[in-house]
Design an enzyme around this catalytic site. Structure first.
Site: not given
Length: 117
Positions: A23-24
Protein backbone atom coordinates in the site's frame (compact mmCIF):
# COMPACT_ATOMS: atom_id res chain seq x y z
CA UNK A 1 -9.24 -32.98 -3.63
CA UNK A 2 -5.89 -32.19 -5.21
CA UNK A 3 -5.26 -28.66 -6.45
CA UNK A 4 -4.14 -30.08 -9.78
CA UNK A 5 -7.51 -31.79 -10.24
CA UNK A 6 -9.29 -28.46 -9.72
CA UNK A 7 -7.25 -26.74 -12.46
CA UNK A 8 -8.68 -27.43 -15.88
CA UNK A 9 -6.68 -27.59 -19.11
CA UNK A 10 -8.61 -24.57 -20.37
CA UNK A 11 -7.22 -22.58 -17.43
CA UNK A 12 -3.66 -23.71 -18.14
CA UNK A 13 -4.08 -22.48 -21.72
CA UNK A 14 -4.57 -18.98 -20.32
CA UNK A 15 -2.06 -16.85 -18.44
CA UNK A 16 -1.44 -16.90 -14.71
CA UNK A 17 -1.24 -13.44 -13.17
CA UNK A 18 0.88 -12.83 -10.08
CA UNK A 19 -0.32 -9.55 -8.58
CA UNK A 20 2.33 -7.93 -6.37
CA UNK A 21 1.42 -4.87 -4.33
CA UNK A 22 1.95 -3.07 -1.06
CA UNK A 23 0.00 0.00 0.00
CA UNK A 24 2.78 2.49 0.64
CA UNK A 25 6.32 3.22 -0.46
CA UNK A 26 7.39 2.76 3.18
CA UNK A 27 5.98 -0.78 3.19
CA UNK A 28 7.90 -1.56 0.02
CA UNK A 29 11.13 -0.39 1.66
CA UNK A 30 10.61 -1.80 5.17
CA UNK A 31 8.60 -4.97 4.50
CA UNK A 32 10.83 -6.56 1.90
CA UNK A 33 9.98 -10.08 3.07
CA UNK A 34 6.38 -9.51 1.94
CA UNK A 35 7.54 -8.48 -1.51
CA UNK A 36 9.81 -11.53 -1.71
CA UNK A 37 6.93 -13.81 -0.69
CA UNK A 38 4.68 -12.22 -3.32
CA UNK A 39 7.24 -12.75 -6.08
CA UNK A 40 7.57 -16.37 -4.90
CA UNK A 41 4.06 -16.90 -6.23
CA UNK A 42 5.71 -17.19 -9.65
CA UNK A 43 7.08 -20.55 -8.51
CA UNK A 44 3.64 -21.45 -7.13
CA UNK A 45 2.11 -20.88 -10.58
CA UNK A 46 4.76 -23.18 -12.05
CA UNK A 47 4.00 -25.83 -9.42
CA UNK A 48 0.34 -25.64 -10.41
CA UNK A 49 1.20 -26.30 -14.04
CA UNK A 50 1.78 -22.95 -15.74
CA UNK A 51 4.89 -22.65 -17.89
CA UNK A 52 7.16 -19.68 -17.22
CA UNK A 53 6.13 -17.96 -20.45
CA UNK A 54 2.46 -18.10 -19.35
CA UNK A 55 3.05 -16.30 -16.02
CA UNK A 56 2.58 -12.54 -16.03
CA UNK A 57 3.78 -10.50 -13.06
CA UNK A 58 1.90 -7.27 -12.43
CA UNK A 59 3.84 -5.19 -9.94
CA UNK A 60 3.48 -1.61 -11.15
CA UNK A 61 1.07 -0.85 -8.28
CA UNK A 62 3.74 -1.35 -5.60
CA UNK A 63 3.51 1.54 -3.14
CA UNK A 64 0.04 2.65 -4.24
CA UNK A 65 -3.02 2.59 -1.99
CA UNK A 66 -5.74 0.02 -2.70
CA UNK A 67 -8.51 2.39 -1.58
CA UNK A 68 -9.21 3.27 -5.20
CA UNK A 69 -8.16 2.03 -8.62
CA UNK A 70 -7.29 5.60 -9.63
CA UNK A 71 -3.70 5.57 -10.96
CA UNK A 72 -3.40 1.82 -10.34
CA UNK A 73 -2.54 0.80 -13.87
CA UNK A 74 -1.65 -2.74 -12.81
CA UNK A 75 -5.10 -3.39 -11.38
CA UNK A 76 -6.68 -1.93 -14.52
CA UNK A 77 -4.49 -4.15 -16.73
CA UNK A 78 -5.33 -7.22 -14.67
CA UNK A 79 -9.05 -6.45 -14.88
CA UNK A 80 -8.81 -5.98 -18.64
CA UNK A 81 -7.00 -9.30 -19.08
CA UNK A 82 -9.72 -11.04 -17.04
CA UNK A 83 -12.45 -9.36 -19.09
CA UNK A 84 -10.78 -10.58 -22.29
CA UNK A 85 -10.77 -14.15 -20.88
CA UNK A 86 -6.96 -14.30 -21.02
CA UNK A 87 -6.54 -15.29 -17.35
CA UNK A 88 -6.66 -18.80 -15.91
CA UNK A 89 -5.64 -17.87 -12.36
CA UNK A 90 -4.74 -14.81 -10.30
CA UNK A 91 -2.25 -15.33 -7.49
CA UNK A 92 -1.83 -12.81 -4.72
CA UNK A 93 -0.49 -13.08 -1.21
CA UNK A 94 -3.37 -11.16 0.31
CA UNK A 95 -6.33 -10.58 -1.96
CA UNK A 96 -7.47 -7.58 0.06
CA UNK A 97 -4.44 -5.84 -1.46
CA UNK A 98 -6.00 -6.09 -4.89
CA UNK A 99 -8.85 -3.74 -4.04
CA UNK A 100 -10.06 -2.24 -0.80
CA UNK A 101 -13.06 -0.71 -2.52
CA UNK A 102 -15.96 -3.18 -2.67
CA UNK A 103 -17.14 -1.94 -6.08
CA UNK A 104 -13.69 -2.60 -7.63
CA UNK A 105 -13.35 -5.96 -5.89
CA UNK A 106 -16.84 -7.16 -6.91
CA UNK A 107 -16.31 -5.99 -10.49
CA UNK A 108 -13.18 -8.14 -10.69
CA UNK A 109 -14.99 -11.12 -9.17
CA UNK A 110 -17.92 -10.69 -11.59
CA UNK A 111 -15.54 -10.60 -14.54
CA UNK A 112 -13.82 -13.75 -13.28
CA UNK A 113 -17.14 -15.57 -13.06
CA UNK A 114 -18.15 -14.50 -16.57
CA UNK A 115 -14.84 -15.31 -18.27
CA UNK A 116 -14.41 -18.90 -17.07
CA UNK A 117 -16.15 -20.44 -20.07
Amino acid sequence: MSEHVKIKPSQLNRIAIVYVRQSTAAQVVHNRESTVRQYALIQRAAALGWSADRVTVIDEDLGLSGATTHQRNGFARMTAEVALAHVGIILGLEVSCMARNNADWYRLLDLCSMSHK
